[in-house]
Design a protein around this motif. Structure first.
Motif, PDB file in Angstrom:
ATOM      1  N   ARG A  20       0.824  -1.212   0.000  1.00 34.18           N
ATOM      2  CA  ARG A  20       0.000   0.000   0.000  1.00 34.18           C
ATOM      3  C   ARG A  20       0.854   1.256   0.000  1.00 34.18           C
ATOM      4  O   ARG A  20       0.428   2.309  -0.447  1.00 34.18           O
ATOM      5  N   GLY A  21       2.063   1.141   0.555  1.00 32.06           N
ATOM      6  CA  GLY A  21       2.979   2.270   0.578  1.00 32.06           C
ATOM      7  C   GLY A  21       2.796   3.169   1.785  1.00 32.06           C
ATOM      8  O   GLY A  21       1.778   3.126   2.480  1.00 32.06           O
ATOM      9  N   ALA A  22       3.805   4.011   2.011  1.00 31.46           N
ATOM     10  CA  ALA A  22       3.769   4.952   3.136  1.00 31.46           C
ATOM     11  C   ALA A  22       2.960   6.193   2.742  1.00 31.46           C
ATOM     12  O   ALA A  22       2.871   6.525   1.562  1.00 31.46           O
ATOM     13  N   PRO A  23       2.361   6.862   3.756  1.00 33.04           N
ATOM     14  CA  PRO A  23       2.409   6.514   5.175  1.00 33.04           C
ATOM     15  C   PRO A  23       1.414   5.402   5.510  1.00 33.04           C
ATOM     16  O   PRO A  23       0.443   5.189   4.793  1.00 33.04           O
ATOM     17  N   ALA A  24       1.684   4.722   6.603  1.00 35.55           N
ATOM     18  CA  ALA A  24       0.816   3.653   7.078  1.00 35.55           C
ATOM     19  C   ALA A  24       0.465   3.903   8.532  1.00 35.55           C
ATOM     20  O   ALA A  24       1.286   4.430   9.292  1.00 35.55           O
ATOM     21  N   ASP A  25      -0.743   3.530   8.915  1.00 37.27           N
ATOM     22  CA  ASP A  25      -1.142   3.623  10.321  1.00 37.27           C
ATOM     23  C   ASP A  25      -0.648   2.369  11.029  1.00 37.27           C
ATOM     24  O   ASP A  25      -1.200   1.280  10.823  1.00 37.27           O
ATOM     25  N   LEU A  26       0.378   2.519  11.830  1.00 32.84           N
ATOM     26  CA  LEU A  26       0.986   1.376  12.499  1.00 32.84           C
ATOM     27  C   LEU A  26      -0.020   0.639  13.380  1.00 32.84           C
ATOM     28  O   LEU A  26       0.059  -0.581  13.536  1.00 32.84           O
ATOM     29  N   VAL A  27      -0.974   1.372  13.947  1.00 33.05           N
ATOM     30  CA  VAL A  27      -1.956   0.762  14.846  1.00 33.05           C
ATOM     31  C   VAL A  27      -2.888  -0.171  14.074  1.00 33.05           C
ATOM     32  O   VAL A  27      -2.995  -1.359  14.369  1.00 33.05           O
ATOM     33  N   GLU A  28      -3.557   0.357  13.052  1.00 36.67           N
ATOM     34  CA  GLU A  28      -4.556  -0.417  12.320  1.00 36.67           C
ATOM     35  C   GLU A  28      -3.945  -1.475  11.409  1.00 36.67           C
ATOM     36  O   GLU A  28      -4.523  -2.542  11.217  1.00 36.67           O
ATOM     37  N   GLU A  29      -2.779  -1.171  10.842  1.00 34.23           N
ATOM     38  CA  GLU A  29      -2.222  -2.055   9.825  1.00 34.23           C
ATOM     39  C   GLU A  29      -1.245  -3.100  10.371  1.00 34.23           C
ATOM     40  O   GLU A  29      -0.914  -4.057   9.675  1.00 34.23           O
ATOM     41  N   PHE A  30      -0.815  -2.915  11.619  1.00 31.24           N
ATOM     42  CA  PHE A  30       0.149  -3.879  12.166  1.00 31.24           C
ATOM     43  C   PHE A  30      -0.120  -4.208  13.636  1.00 31.24           C
ATOM     44  O   PHE A  30      -0.274  -5.376  13.988  1.00 31.24           O
ATOM     45  N   ALA A  31      -0.162  -3.217  14.493  1.00 32.32           N
ATOM     46  CA  ALA A  31      -0.208  -3.464  15.939  1.00 32.32           C
ATOM     47  C   ALA A  31      -1.467  -4.186  16.390  1.00 32.32           C
ATOM     48  O   ALA A  31      -1.407  -5.054  17.268  1.00 32.32           O
ATOM     49  N   LEU A  32      -2.610  -3.860  15.819  1.00 37.57           N
ATOM     50  CA  LEU A  32      -3.847  -4.533  16.200  1.00 37.57           C
ATOM     51  C   LEU A  32      -3.990  -5.922  15.582  1.00 37.57           C
ATOM     52  O   LEU A  32      -4.246  -6.895  16.300  1.00 37.57           O
ATOM     53  N   PRO A  33      -3.827  -6.054  14.263  1.00 39.06           N
ATOM     54  CA  PRO A  33      -4.066  -7.383  13.674  1.00 39.06           C
ATOM     55  C   PRO A  33      -3.087  -8.463  14.107  1.00 39.06           C
ATOM     56  O   PRO A  33      -3.458  -9.643  14.108  1.00 39.06           O
TER      57      PRO A  33
END
Length: 401
Positions: free
Chosen positions: A128-141
């Motif tokens: 998807r490319g930057a910027p990315a929401d670290l919370v929704e796209e990595f930390a939660l899932p």
């Protein structure tokens, strides 16, 4: 600094990951102080490391007593049962049923699958490319996927139970009516899932709990529903919050981040130091009631009086940790109490450690130059919750990997 009137608590609104300086003053001058939370009994607040371990580990302090008292708390709703409101032997009985799933050996078996999930999530961020929401796209899932697979909860239902889980952690974010409604929906959902597993058991923790209930009669139906719901919430919420917390701290401590990037073998040690350094809770909670007169830190706590423990303050105790306000990823001192202590020491501590280690390693190796997309000031923080952490955290990185 001793005062006869209880102080209003929390002392201030939790701002980012800053710890109110009053904790340090109390730890030095009034380590056991009287506080009044928005709801419930007046309580003692313990701020020193050794006092914290005493209150959390001494059997003369009871968690179950909160069900018979007006528990000091930060929200109107009172405790309504579950593993966190039990004392031995009932607490021991239930904890043993799930402890085998969270041993270091069993958790290590989950490491390859967790690494696979983490890498898949980063693949999506890169695509998807930057910027990315670290919370929704990595930390939660990441932790949601792991705990769903371990417990046997359909990942497809995550949107529902993510909303409902706020009921367990809300202070002011939700109304008392919403907390009750969401809690009931979570329990109803788990009861339905248990009924489905009875018909079609699987190789998961939920099926094992059902077997213990139906074949060995080791827990009641209500205990099983509450236990499974608690594991689902605790199994993802705190880790999902700590991942962006840890990244935030590292990005705002560039010297320590550079040291970690240069030597990823430091990651396990870094996780322990970050657990010590980050004040996850927005305030002290889960009081223990003295069942008899007990002396704590030179103060006599009378039978029937509740004591709150500030884990964050205990983890900054200068009598235990050298330069406690300094982040030092090479620190090798006493164990922190970030996962608690005593009978209620975090059941999933080993799982959380493994997930946090993999999260940091994956992010640092797959996303070179990981940084805030704009600045640290643009991070959006949670409000009205028992835990503190980013609600939204946009990050960027260098190039494609």
């Amino acid at each position: 600094m001793t005062t006869t009137e209880p102080r209003s608590y929390p002392f201030s609104e939790a701002e980012k990951l800053d710890l109110d300086p009053l904790y340090a003053q109390l730890r030095e001058q009034e380590p056991l102080s009287r506080v009044q939370l928005p709801y419930g009994d007046t309580a003692w607040l313990a701020t020193r490391y050794e006092d914290a371990k005493t209150v959390l580990g001494d059997p003369r302090f009871s968690r179950a007593e909160v069900l018979r008292r007006d528990e000091p708390r930060m929200r109107p709703n009172t405790a309504n049962g579950g593993l966190l409101t039990m004392d031995p032997p009932d607490h021991t009985r239930l904890r043993k049923l799930v402890a085998k799933a969270f041993t270091a050996r069993r958790v290590e078996r989950l490491r390859p699958r967790t690494e696979e999930i983490a890498n898949s999530l980063v693949d999506g961020m890169l695509e998807r490319g930057a910027p990315a929401d670290l919370v929704e796209e990595f930390a939660l899932p990441l932790p949601i996927t792991v705990i769903c697979e371990l417990l046997g909860v359909p990942y497809a239902d995550r949107a529902d139970f993510r909303v409902w889980s706020d009921a367990f952690l809300s202070t002011t974010k939700l109304s008392p009516e919403q907390v009750t409604d969401y809690t009931e929906k979570m329990l109803d959902y788990m009861a339905r899932l248990i009924a489905e597993r009875r018909v079609a058991p699987a190789d998961d923790l939920l099926s094992a709990l059902i077997a213990a209930r139906d074949e060995e009669d080791k827990l009641t139906e209500e205990e099983m529903v509450r236990l499974a719901s608690g594991i689902l919430v605790a199994g993802h919420e705190t880790t999902a919050t700590q991942i962006p917390n840890f990244v935030y701290v590292l990005l705002t401590h560039p010297g320590q981040l550079a040291q970690l990037r240069a030597d990823l073998d430091l990651v396990p040690q870094a996780v322990e130091e970050l657990m010590r350094f980050v004040p996850l809770g927005s305030g002290a909670g889960f009081p223990r009631y003295a069942t008899e007169d007990v002396e704590v830190g030179g103060v006599l706590v009378r039978a029937g009086e509740p004591v709150l423990v500030s884990l964050a303050a205990a983890n900054r105790d200068g009598s235990v940790f050298t330069d406690p306000e300094v982040l030092d990823l090479t620190r090798q001192e006493a164990s922190h109490v970030g996962f608690g202590h005593g009978p209620h020491h975090c059941l999933g501590a080993q799982l959380a450690r493994m997930e946090l280690q993999i999260a940091l390693t994956t992010l640092l190796t797959r996303l070179p130059g990981l940084d805030f997309a704009t600045s640290a000031e643009d991070v959006e923080w949670k409000r009205g919750m028992l835990v503190r952490g980013p609600q939204k955290m946009l990050v960027s990185w260098q190039g494609d990997v």
